[in-house]
Design a protein around this motif. Structure first.
Motif, PDB file in Angstrom:
ATOM      1  N   UNK A 109       0.843  -1.216   0.000  1.00  0.00           N
ATOM      2  CA  UNK A 109       0.000   0.000   0.000  1.00  0.00           C
ATOM      3  C   UNK A 109       0.869   1.255   0.000  1.00  0.00           C
ATOM      4  N   UNK A 110       1.934   1.231   0.796  1.00  0.00           N
ATOM      5  CA  UNK A 110       2.836   2.389   0.864  1.00  0.00           C
ATOM      6  C   UNK A 110       3.507   2.668  -0.468  1.00  0.00           C
ATOM      7  N   UNK A 111       4.001   1.587  -1.110  1.00  0.00           N
ATOM      8  CA  UNK A 111       4.656   1.736  -2.415  1.00  0.00           C
ATOM      9  C   UNK A 111       3.666   2.252  -3.463  1.00  0.00           C
ATOM     10  N   UNK A 115       4.056   5.956  -5.245  1.00  0.00           N
ATOM     11  CA  UNK A 115       4.085   6.016  -6.715  1.00  0.00           C
ATOM     12  C   UNK A 115       2.964   6.922  -7.222  1.00  0.00           C
ATOM     13  N   UNK A 116       1.785   6.773  -6.605  1.00  0.00           N
ATOM     14  CA  UNK A 116       0.625   7.576  -6.982  1.00  0.00           C
ATOM     15  C   UNK A 116       0.891   9.060  -6.754  1.00  0.00           C
ATOM     16  N   UNK A 117       1.521   9.395  -5.634  1.00  0.00           N
ATOM     17  CA  UNK A 117       1.828  10.808  -5.346  1.00  0.00           C
ATOM     18  C   UNK A 117       2.768  11.394  -6.403  1.00  0.00           C
ATOM     19  N   UNK A 375      -2.049   5.607 -17.784  1.00  0.00           N
ATOM     20  CA  UNK A 375      -2.095   4.165 -17.516  1.00  0.00           C
ATOM     21  C   UNK A 375      -1.308   3.755 -16.269  1.00  0.00           C
ATOM     22  N   UNK A 376      -0.216   4.462 -15.979  1.00  0.00           N
ATOM     23  CA  UNK A 376       0.581   4.133 -14.794  1.00  0.00           C
ATOM     24  C   UNK A 376      -0.124   4.584 -13.518  1.00  0.00           C
ATOM     25  N   UNK A 377      -1.054   5.508 -13.678  1.00  0.00           N
ATOM     26  CA  UNK A 377      -1.517   6.329 -12.572  1.00  0.00           C
ATOM     27  C   UNK A 377      -2.457   5.609 -11.625  1.00  0.00           C
ATOM     28  N   UNK A 378      -3.629   5.218 -12.111  1.00  0.00           N
ATOM     29  CA  UNK A 378      -4.707   4.857 -11.202  1.00  0.00           C
ATOM     30  C   UNK A 378      -4.624   3.445 -10.663  1.00  0.00           C
ATOM     31  N   UNK A 383      -5.293   0.050  -5.957  1.00  0.00           N
ATOM     32  CA  UNK A 383      -4.659  -0.976  -5.135  1.00  0.00           C
ATOM     33  C   UNK A 383      -4.637  -0.523  -3.670  1.00  0.00           C
ATOM     34  N   UNK A 384      -4.286   0.739  -3.448  1.00  0.00           N
ATOM     35  CA  UNK A 384      -4.265   1.251  -2.069  1.00  0.00           C
ATOM     36  C   UNK A 384      -5.682   1.378  -1.507  1.00  0.00           C
ATOM     37  N   UNK A 385      -6.662   1.757  -2.361  1.00  0.00           N
ATOM     38  CA  UNK A 385      -8.072   1.767  -1.930  1.00  0.00           C
ATOM     39  C   UNK A 385      -8.466   0.382  -1.403  1.00  0.00           C
ATOM     40  N   UNK A 386      -8.145  -0.654  -2.200  1.00  0.00           N
ATOM     41  CA  UNK A 386      -8.542  -2.030  -1.870  1.00  0.00           C
ATOM     42  C   UNK A 386      -7.920  -2.482  -0.550  1.00  0.00           C
ATOM     43  N   UNK A 387      -6.617  -2.218  -0.393  1.00  0.00           N
ATOM     44  CA  UNK A 387      -5.930  -2.635   0.843  1.00  0.00           C
ATOM     45  C   UNK A 387      -6.470  -1.882   2.056  1.00  0.00           C
ATOM     46  N   UNK A 388      -6.765  -0.590   1.871  1.00  0.00           N
ATOM     47  CA  UNK A 388      -7.310   0.226   2.964  1.00  0.00           C
ATOM     48  C   UNK A 388      -8.680  -0.290   3.399  1.00  0.00           C
TER      49      UNK A 388
END
Length: 448
Positions: A109-111, A115-117, A375-378, A383-388
């Motif tokens: 989630x952190x990675x 990356x998203x930021x 394409x790299x972005x969302x 993935x972080x939404x799902x883990x959260x």
């Protein structure tokens, strides 16, 4: 300290000044919502880009796709509102996953978020430059240089501190909101009175046509439009930046933000269909919509100028989130400990500088093309939404199996019995399943 540093980033602040560096709901909306709100500048355009593969006749599908994305946004917002109250010390995906799912999911989630930021800065600044070059086509050749200078500018403002950057960026955010709402309102009135003109003089992008509009293409357009949800998690990461009561103020700001975002996204998509907007490499959909409503007068330039500013503010949201998350992971021993150091203005200076460097590198590699970066972005976002959401569902399960008075002390918060644990667990579980499906759709449609 050298006089030039004081001039650039301000006088040093005492550690005791930290509580006075917090922000209220109105400034908080500007600081944390600009990422989400600015995505309206390119989300509709990304949907149209995919639908263009099936020909202009498929563009009317963009509205049902936008409505489906908005429904997903509502579920994600309700899920994150619960997270904000459960984690008053800041409950981003990293902390929630670390507390409830373990080390590997937490680092994943952190990675994903870091990356998203970085991509938020690269995408937002590139899209901002696209608005500028829509108004002034001669600058198109210099888009990479302009983007790099803008990243440097946002970095310098953030090195001055949270409160100063928040106040500086509140004004442009509200200018964008007013200008966009007035544009949308005027467009809807003209549509209802039959006075809304079709946009002309657009050079549509040459696209290799697909074989009709199949389910794969619709899912791909949906995943592209889901960039409208980027930034929804920013407030849950930055709860501690708000004035007391922090969770309440952060939760109210999140609901304000999502409501405004939903109305703007649906309205822009609807009006884009009505004016006959097309996907173009040289002119953004926002520019085409503005020309159809305002012509090429002053208001068109004001719209493009304010959109550029909100996209710079979106980059600023990452400058608020990346250094905080980097510091958390550094404290846990997974990133260089220098990221935990606060500079003279009580901000994580190394994190801010690293973010600017990585984002500038991406801008140079991808030649400041928003569509190439998306394409790299969302994938990282979802993935972080799902883990959260999965972590929160596990937390409510733990809560429901405690007796009154019992508690589990975790690194990020304390779990106590909650009477509404079943309802809360269902909401977060539903959110987790939906965002997991979207992550899979992304992975398949973006790279297949």
């Amino acid at each position: 300290r050298p006089a030039w540093r004081t001039w650039l980033i301000g006088r040093p602040l005492a550690t005791a000044d930290a509580p006075h560096q917090t922000i209220g709901k109105l400034v908080g909306l500007a600081v944390f919502a600009s990422d989400a709100l600015s995505s309206t500048a390119y989300a509709t355009q990304e949907i149209l880009m995919v639908l263009a593969l099936a020909g202009a006749g498929a563009f009317h599908f963009s509205l049902p796709i936008a409505l489906a994305i908005t429904a997903l946004m509502v579920i994600v917002t309700i899920s994150y509102e619960q997270t904000i109250h459960a984690y008053p010390g800041g409950g981003g995906a990293y902390i929630v996953a670390r507390d409830n799912l373990g080390e590997l999911p937490a680092q994943t989630a952190g990675a994903a978020l870091l990356t998203d930021y970085i991509l938020t800065v690269a995408v937002s600044i590139s899209s901002g430059v696209a608005q500028i070059t829509s108004a002034f086509p001669r600058l198109y050749l210099f888009r990479v240089e302009i983007a790099a200078v803008l990243v440097l500018f946002v970095m310098m403002i953030n090195l001055r501190g949270v409160k100063e950057s928040g106040t500086a960026f509140a004004i442009p955010t509200y200018i964008f909101l007013v200008v966009t709402v007035v544009t949308i309102g005027t467009g809807l009135v003209r549509y209802l009175t039959g006075d809304l003109a079709q946009v002309t003089g657009v050079t549509p992008a040459m696209m290799e046509a697909a074989k009709g509009l199949g389910l794969f293409l619709i899912l791909r357009a949906f995943s592209s439009g889901c960039t409208a949800l980027t930034g929804v998690e920013a407030i849950s990461n930055g709860v501690t930046a708000f004035k007391h009561p922090q969770s309440k103020n952060a939760g109210i700001t999140l609901i304000w933000m999502s409501s405004i975002l939903a109305v703007m996204f649906i309205s822009i998509t609807f009006l884009s269909i009505q004016v006959g907007a097309q996907f173009s490499w040289t002119e953004t959909v926002i520019s085409q919509l503005g020309r159809a409503i305002w012509g090429t007068g002053v208001m068109w330039y004001v719209l493009l100028g304010s959109t550029t500013l909100i996209l710079m503010m979106a980059a600023n949201t990452s400058f608020a989130g990346f250094p905080r998350l980097g510091a958390l992971q550094a404290i846990d021993g997974f990133l260089p400990r220098q990221l935990t150091f606060k500079g003279s203005r009580l901000v994580f200076s190394y994190g801010i500088t690293a973010l600017a460097g990585f984002a500038s590198l991406l801008i140079v590699i991808f030649r400041a093309q928003t569509t190439a970066l998306i394409p790299l972005y969302a994938i990282g976002v979802f993935l972080s939404f799902t883990l959260s959401q999965t972590g929160m569902a596990v937390r409510w399960w733990k809560s429901g199996h405690l007796k009154n008075g019992q508690e589990i002390v975790q690194q990020g918060s304390t779990v106590r019995f909650d009477r509404k644990w079943k309802m809360k667990m269902i909401i977060n579980s539903f959110g987790a399943v939906l965002t997991a499906v979207v992550t899979l759709v992304f992975a398949v449609t973006k790279f297949a």
